[in-house]
Design a protein around this motif. Structure first.
Motif, mmCIF file in Angstrom:
data_model
loop_
_atom_site.group_PDB
_atom_site.id
_atom_site.type_symbol
_atom_site.label_atom_id
_atom_site.label_comp_id
_atom_site.label_asym_id
_atom_site.label_seq_id
_atom_site.Cartn_x
_atom_site.Cartn_y
_atom_site.Cartn_z
ATOM 1 N N ILE A 28 33.256 44.940 42.604
ATOM 2 C CA ILE A 28 34.071 44.319 41.549
ATOM 3 C C ILE A 28 33.991 42.798 41.751
ATOM 4 O O ILE A 28 34.108 42.323 42.874
ATOM 5 C CB ILE A 28 35.552 44.775 41.626
ATOM 6 N N PRO A 29 33.771 42.044 40.667
ATOM 7 C CA PRO A 29 33.721 40.583 40.850
ATOM 8 C C PRO A 29 35.030 40.060 41.421
ATOM 9 O O PRO A 29 36.074 40.687 41.293
ATOM 10 C CB PRO A 29 33.469 40.049 39.433
ATOM 11 N N GLN A 31 36.691 37.374 40.623
ATOM 12 C CA GLN A 31 37.636 36.818 39.651
ATOM 13 C C GLN A 31 37.258 37.315 38.258
ATOM 14 O O GLN A 31 36.125 37.753 38.044
ATOM 15 C CB GLN A 31 37.641 35.281 39.691
ATOM 16 N N HIS A 70 47.200 48.112 43.509
ATOM 17 C CA HIS A 70 47.774 49.399 43.938
ATOM 18 C C HIS A 70 46.948 50.086 45.024
ATOM 19 O O HIS A 70 47.474 50.830 45.838
ATOM 20 C CB HIS A 70 47.985 50.318 42.738
ATOM 21 N N ARG A 98 43.369 33.836 46.825
ATOM 22 C CA ARG A 98 43.656 34.872 45.838
ATOM 23 C C ARG A 98 43.450 36.251 46.471
ATOM 24 O O ARG A 98 43.139 37.214 45.781
ATOM 25 C CB ARG A 98 42.755 34.685 44.617
ATOM 26 N N LEU A 108 46.822 38.474 39.427
ATOM 27 C CA LEU A 108 46.893 37.732 38.178
ATOM 28 C C LEU A 108 45.472 37.482 37.677
ATOM 29 O O LEU A 108 44.663 36.910 38.408
ATOM 30 C CB LEU A 108 47.589 36.395 38.455
ATOM 31 N N SER A 109 45.180 37.908 36.464
ATOM 32 C CA SER A 109 43.841 37.714 35.906
ATOM 33 C C SER A 109 43.939 37.309 34.448
ATOM 34 O O SER A 109 44.750 37.853 33.698
ATOM 35 C CB SER A 109 43.023 39.012 35.984
ATOM 36 N N ASP A 130 38.289 42.028 36.278
ATOM 37 C CA ASP A 130 38.011 42.141 37.716
ATOM 38 C C ASP A 130 38.930 43.201 38.342
ATOM 39 O O ASP A 130 39.282 43.110 39.505
ATOM 40 C CB ASP A 130 38.158 40.789 38.432
ATOM 41 N N THR A 135 44.399 50.458 37.443
ATOM 42 C CA THR A 135 45.321 49.439 37.967
ATOM 43 C C THR A 135 46.581 49.348 37.092
ATOM 44 O O THR A 135 46.479 49.215 35.875
ATOM 45 C CB THR A 135 44.624 48.055 38.005
HETATM 46 N N1 SAH Z 1 42.149 37.727 39.633
HETATM 47 C C1 SAH Z 1 43.011 38.445 40.553
HETATM 48 C C2 SAH Z 1 42.221 39.293 41.532
HETATM 49 C C3 SAH Z 1 41.467 38.532 42.557
HETATM 50 S S1 SAH Z 1 40.933 39.518 43.868
HETATM 51 C C4 SAH Z 1 43.924 37.483 41.282
HETATM 52 O O1 SAH Z 1 43.529 36.352 41.513
HETATM 53 O O2 SAH Z 1 45.030 37.879 41.620
HETATM 54 C C5 SAH Z 1 39.724 40.465 43.011
HETATM 55 C C6 SAH Z 1 39.443 41.703 43.811
HETATM 56 O O3 SAH Z 1 40.554 42.564 43.715
HETATM 57 C C7 SAH Z 1 38.292 42.517 43.282
HETATM 58 O O4 SAH Z 1 37.088 42.054 43.835
HETATM 59 C C8 SAH Z 1 38.657 43.935 43.724
HETATM 60 O O5 SAH Z 1 37.988 44.250 44.903
HETATM 61 C C9 SAH Z 1 40.148 43.869 43.993
HETATM 62 N N2 SAH Z 1 40.922 44.760 43.149
HETATM 63 C C10 SAH Z 1 40.870 44.883 41.806
HETATM 64 N N3 SAH Z 1 41.776 45.789 41.382
HETATM 65 C C11 SAH Z 1 42.423 46.240 42.491
HETATM 66 C C12 SAH Z 1 43.476 47.179 42.708
HETATM 67 N N4 SAH Z 1 44.036 47.834 41.701
HETATM 68 N N5 SAH Z 1 43.891 47.394 43.986
HETATM 69 C C13 SAH Z 1 43.308 46.730 45.022
HETATM 70 N N6 SAH Z 1 42.320 45.832 44.876
HETATM 71 C C14 SAH Z 1 41.872 45.589 43.622
#
Ligand code: SAH
Length: 239
Positions: A28-29, A31, A70, A98, A108-109, A130, A135
């Motif tokens: 998963i990317p 961001q 989660h 992050r 937060l996305s 992302d 989720t």
């Molecule tokens: N844009 C968000 C997420 C950044 S971290 C923020 O800044 O808060 C992004 C990573 O979160 C992804 O690479 C993935 O590995 C992880 N991720 C995505 N959904 C998730 C979930 N439901 N539970 C745990 N990790 C998750």
């Protein structure tokens, strides 16, 4: 860390759930917006699925999603984390990153709003995700360019958009798999964008590991190898 019991606690419940192509954390990317072809939807749940809750949302091009990490929430948090961006060596304060491992496990996305569907059930089609499939989304807010876009902002250790230079190729077997994936015509583009991020852990990138990697996008099992900056997709097969 010493535990301090807070008087102030809130109960938060999901307003909906994400349906996303990403079925595991790996690949998963890091961001939103990095993989534009990652299209999914937010399925709202009662009582937030009332069309009134969405009135006017179609006028906004982007949305902020607050969500719960989660999958990793039960793993807790530490004051210092090692951002993958820094090769996993340097430590930064949790609030300077992050990281998914944080107090309250909130994420937060910002995502692009592609379409608002009201029937058969209210659903928001969004792009540039992302987030893992399933989720829990705890809030949705419109992105406000005048307040949220800050052209001269400094991005600390993540100041620029990550680039890998990895070139993507598909083997004959992978091409055959793509031809069978009629239901997802954008699968090739999605795979290319995801692998273009080079999801391998930093230390494996440096040592040019000859390992075969695997991920699931939708119900497809995708395998690839990386050598000398070329990621070759060796398999695309439906489960
Ligand atoms: N844009 C968000 C997420 C950044 S971290 C923020 O800044 O808060 C992004 C990573 O979160 C992804 O690479 C993935 O590995 C992880 N991720 C995505 N959904 C998730 C979930 N439901 N539970 C745990 N990790 C998750």
């Amino acid at each position: 860390m010493s535990e301090q019991v807070s008087e102030q606690q809130w109960t938060i419940e999901p307003v909906g759930y994400i349906r996303s192509p990403y079925r595991q954390k790996f690949a998963i990317p890091r961001q939103p917006g990095l993989v534009k072809s990652a299209i999914g939807s937010i399925e709202l749940v009662a009582p937030y699925h009332h069309p009134d809750c969405l009135r006017g949302i179609e006028d906004f091009s982007h949305l902020w999603l607050s969500f719960v990490f989660h999958e990793t929430a039960d793993q807790g948090w530490k004051p210092l984390v090692r951002p993958p961006r820094l090769g996993g060596n340097a430590k930064k304060g949790v609030f300077a990153t992050r990281s998914t491992f944080r107090p309250n496990a909130l994420g937060l996305s910002v995502v692009e709003l592609v379409e608002v569907q009201l029937s058969p059930k209210p659903e928001l089609i969004v792009r540039g995700l992302d987030l893992l499939d399933g989720t829990p989304i705890i809030d949705i807010k419109p992105y406000l360019p005048y307040a949220d876009a800050i052209p001269n902002a400094r991005g600390g250790f993540a100041d620029d958009r990550p680039s890998t230079g990895v070139v993507i190729e598909f083997s004959e077997a992978a091409e055959a798999g793509l031809r069978r994936a009629h239901a997802h015509p954008h699968l090739r583009q999605l795979i290319s964008e995801v692998l273009g991020q080079d999801p391998r852990p930093g230390y494996q990138r440096e040592q040019n590991w000859q390992k075969e990697y695997g991920m699931h996008l939708y119900h497809y099992n995708i395998k690839w190898r990386v050598q000398d900056g070329i990621a070759t997709v060796t398999q695309v097969s439906a489960e």
